[in-house]
Design a protein around this motif. Structure first.
Motif, mmCIF file in Angstrom:
data_model
loop_
_atom_site.group_PDB
_atom_site.id
_atom_site.type_symbol
_atom_site.label_atom_id
_atom_site.label_comp_id
_atom_site.label_asym_id
_atom_site.label_seq_id
_atom_site.Cartn_x
_atom_site.Cartn_y
_atom_site.Cartn_z
ATOM 1 N N ILE A 130 -67.504 -25.661 53.660
ATOM 2 C CA ILE A 130 -66.081 -25.350 53.475
ATOM 3 C C ILE A 130 -65.353 -25.409 54.810
ATOM 4 O O ILE A 130 -64.215 -25.869 54.903
ATOM 5 C CB ILE A 130 -65.904 -23.971 52.799
ATOM 6 N N GLU A 131 -66.040 -24.986 55.871
ATOM 7 C CA GLU A 131 -65.416 -24.960 57.197
ATOM 8 C C GLU A 131 -65.551 -26.279 57.951
ATOM 9 O O GLU A 131 -65.250 -26.351 59.137
ATOM 10 C CB GLU A 131 -65.991 -23.803 58.014
ATOM 11 N N GLY A 132 -65.997 -27.335 57.266
ATOM 12 C CA GLY A 132 -65.964 -28.664 57.856
ATOM 13 C C GLY A 132 -67.235 -29.137 58.523
ATOM 14 O O GLY A 132 -67.218 -30.107 59.277
ATOM 15 N N TRP A 133 -68.355 -28.475 58.230
ATOM 16 C CA TRP A 133 -69.629 -28.887 58.807
ATOM 17 C C TRP A 133 -70.403 -29.709 57.790
ATOM 18 O O TRP A 133 -70.297 -29.502 56.593
ATOM 19 C CB TRP A 133 -70.428 -27.662 59.226
ATOM 20 N N VAL A 134 -71.189 -30.648 58.277
ATOM 21 C CA VAL A 134 -71.987 -31.526 57.427
ATOM 22 C C VAL A 134 -73.444 -31.099 57.522
ATOM 23 O O VAL A 134 -74.009 -31.064 58.619
ATOM 24 C CB VAL A 134 -71.849 -33.000 57.884
ATOM 25 N N PRO A 135 -74.076 -30.765 56.381
ATOM 26 C CA PRO A 135 -75.489 -30.408 56.435
ATOM 27 C C PRO A 135 -76.342 -31.630 56.743
ATOM 28 O O PRO A 135 -76.136 -32.698 56.183
ATOM 29 C CB PRO A 135 -75.798 -29.871 55.040
ATOM 30 N N VAL A 136 -77.269 -31.453 57.658
ATOM 31 C CA VAL A 136 -78.244 -32.490 57.995
ATOM 32 C C VAL A 136 -79.581 -31.961 57.499
ATOM 33 O O VAL A 136 -80.107 -30.991 58.047
ATOM 34 C CB VAL A 136 -78.274 -32.764 59.514
ATOM 35 N N CYS A 144 -81.330 -26.629 56.514
ATOM 36 C CA CYS A 144 -80.674 -27.774 57.143
ATOM 37 C C CYS A 144 -80.105 -27.331 58.485
ATOM 38 O O CYS A 144 -80.049 -26.146 58.794
ATOM 39 C CB CYS A 144 -79.547 -28.313 56.245
ATOM 40 N N ARG A 145 -79.708 -28.305 59.269
ATOM 41 C CA ARG A 145 -78.923 -28.069 60.472
ATOM 42 C C ARG A 145 -77.532 -28.589 60.163
ATOM 43 O O ARG A 145 -77.300 -29.097 59.070
ATOM 44 C CB ARG A 145 -79.533 -28.799 61.666
ATOM 45 N N PHE A 146 -76.630 -28.469 61.092
ATOM 46 C CA PHE A 146 -75.253 -28.886 60.825
ATOM 47 C C PHE A 146 -74.711 -29.791 61.907
ATOM 48 O O PHE A 146 -75.066 -29.669 63.070
ATOM 49 C CB PHE A 146 -74.335 -27.664 60.717
ATOM 50 N N ALA A 147 -73.847 -30.697 61.487
ATOM 51 C CA ALA A 147 -73.091 -31.542 62.395
ATOM 52 C C ALA A 147 -71.619 -31.355 62.046
ATOM 53 O O ALA A 147 -71.292 -31.046 60.900
ATOM 54 C CB ALA A 147 -73.484 -33.008 62.243
ATOM 55 N N GLU A 149 -67.923 -32.532 61.021
ATOM 56 C CA GLU A 149 -67.488 -33.592 60.100
ATOM 57 C C GLU A 149 -67.484 -34.930 60.833
ATOM 58 O O GLU A 149 -66.983 -35.040 61.945
ATOM 59 C CB GLU A 149 -66.084 -33.285 59.592
ATOM 60 N N GLY A 150 -68.092 -35.928 60.209
ATOM 61 C CA GLY A 150 -68.102 -37.263 60.807
ATOM 62 C C GLY A 150 -69.287 -37.521 61.701
ATOM 63 O O GLY A 150 -69.538 -38.640 62.085
ATOM 64 N N LYS A 151 -70.055 -36.478 62.084
ATOM 65 C CA LYS A 151 -71.259 -36.646 62.921
ATOM 66 C C LYS A 151 -72.471 -36.293 62.089
ATOM 67 O O LYS A 151 -72.412 -35.470 61.205
ATOM 68 C CB LYS A 151 -71.210 -35.710 64.124
ATOM 69 N N ARG A 152 -73.574 -36.913 62.360
ATOM 70 C CA ARG A 152 -74.823 -36.554 61.662
ATOM 71 C C ARG A 152 -75.946 -36.423 62.642
ATOM 72 O O ARG A 152 -76.087 -36.982 63.597
ATOM 73 C CB ARG A 152 -75.161 -37.583 60.613
#
Length: 152
Positions: A130-136, A144-147, A149-152
């Motif tokens: 919700i806060e704009g992080w992408v689960p990796v 998972c870890r996080f990146a 938005e737009g990064k992985r």
């Protein structure tokens, strides 16, 4: 469900009260169909291969308790955390399971009876998304870890 009016002060992404949060949780569920209250589904034998149990874990994401956990995580993400730096609190360095425990410690140390004291792995993941992080995803793990938005 706890009072949500103060959430707007923490997150620019949660702008309405309970219905908006539930809608955002449903959006994250649609975006990540293998996510449940306990993290990402994976095949490792045992209970993680039990699809009925996984469905129960997924249904838990629709409860008021889960919404309270997500709100607690969002508040913790935006809380002043100078003392947290030593605990590697930063989302881009920490894994979901460790960060969910960091939120639980933050609640305990702050004596915050108004917040959820137990945080599920899935609740932290949903709050981060919700806060704009992408689960990796981690292989063969619900964590998972996080990146950003737009990064992985």
């Amino acid at each position: 469900m706890k009072k949500l009016a103060n959430v707007v002060a923490f997150s620019p992404n949660v702008t309405r009260l309970e219905n908006d949060l539930r809608s955002q949780i449903a959006n994250v569920m649609a975006q990540y169909p293998d996510l449940s209250a306990y993290g990402f589904h994976f095949s490792a034998g045992g209970e993680w291969d039990d699809l009925e149990l996984y469905k129960c874990y997924r249904d838990m994401m629709l409860t008021s308790r889960f919404a309270d956990e997500v709100l607690t995580c969002i508040e913790a993400i935006y809380a002043p955390r100078a003392r947290w730096e030593a605990r590697a609190w930063r989302l881009d360095l920490g894994g979901s399971y460790g960060l969910k425990h960091a939120v639980e410690r933050w609640v305990r140390e702050g004596n915050r009876d108004d917040l959820a004291s137990y945080i599920s792995n899935g609740a932290f993941i949903v709050a981060a998304v919700i806060e704009g992080w992408v689960p990796v995803r981690s292989q063969r793990s619900p964590n998972c870890r996080f990146a950003r938005e737009g990064k992985r």
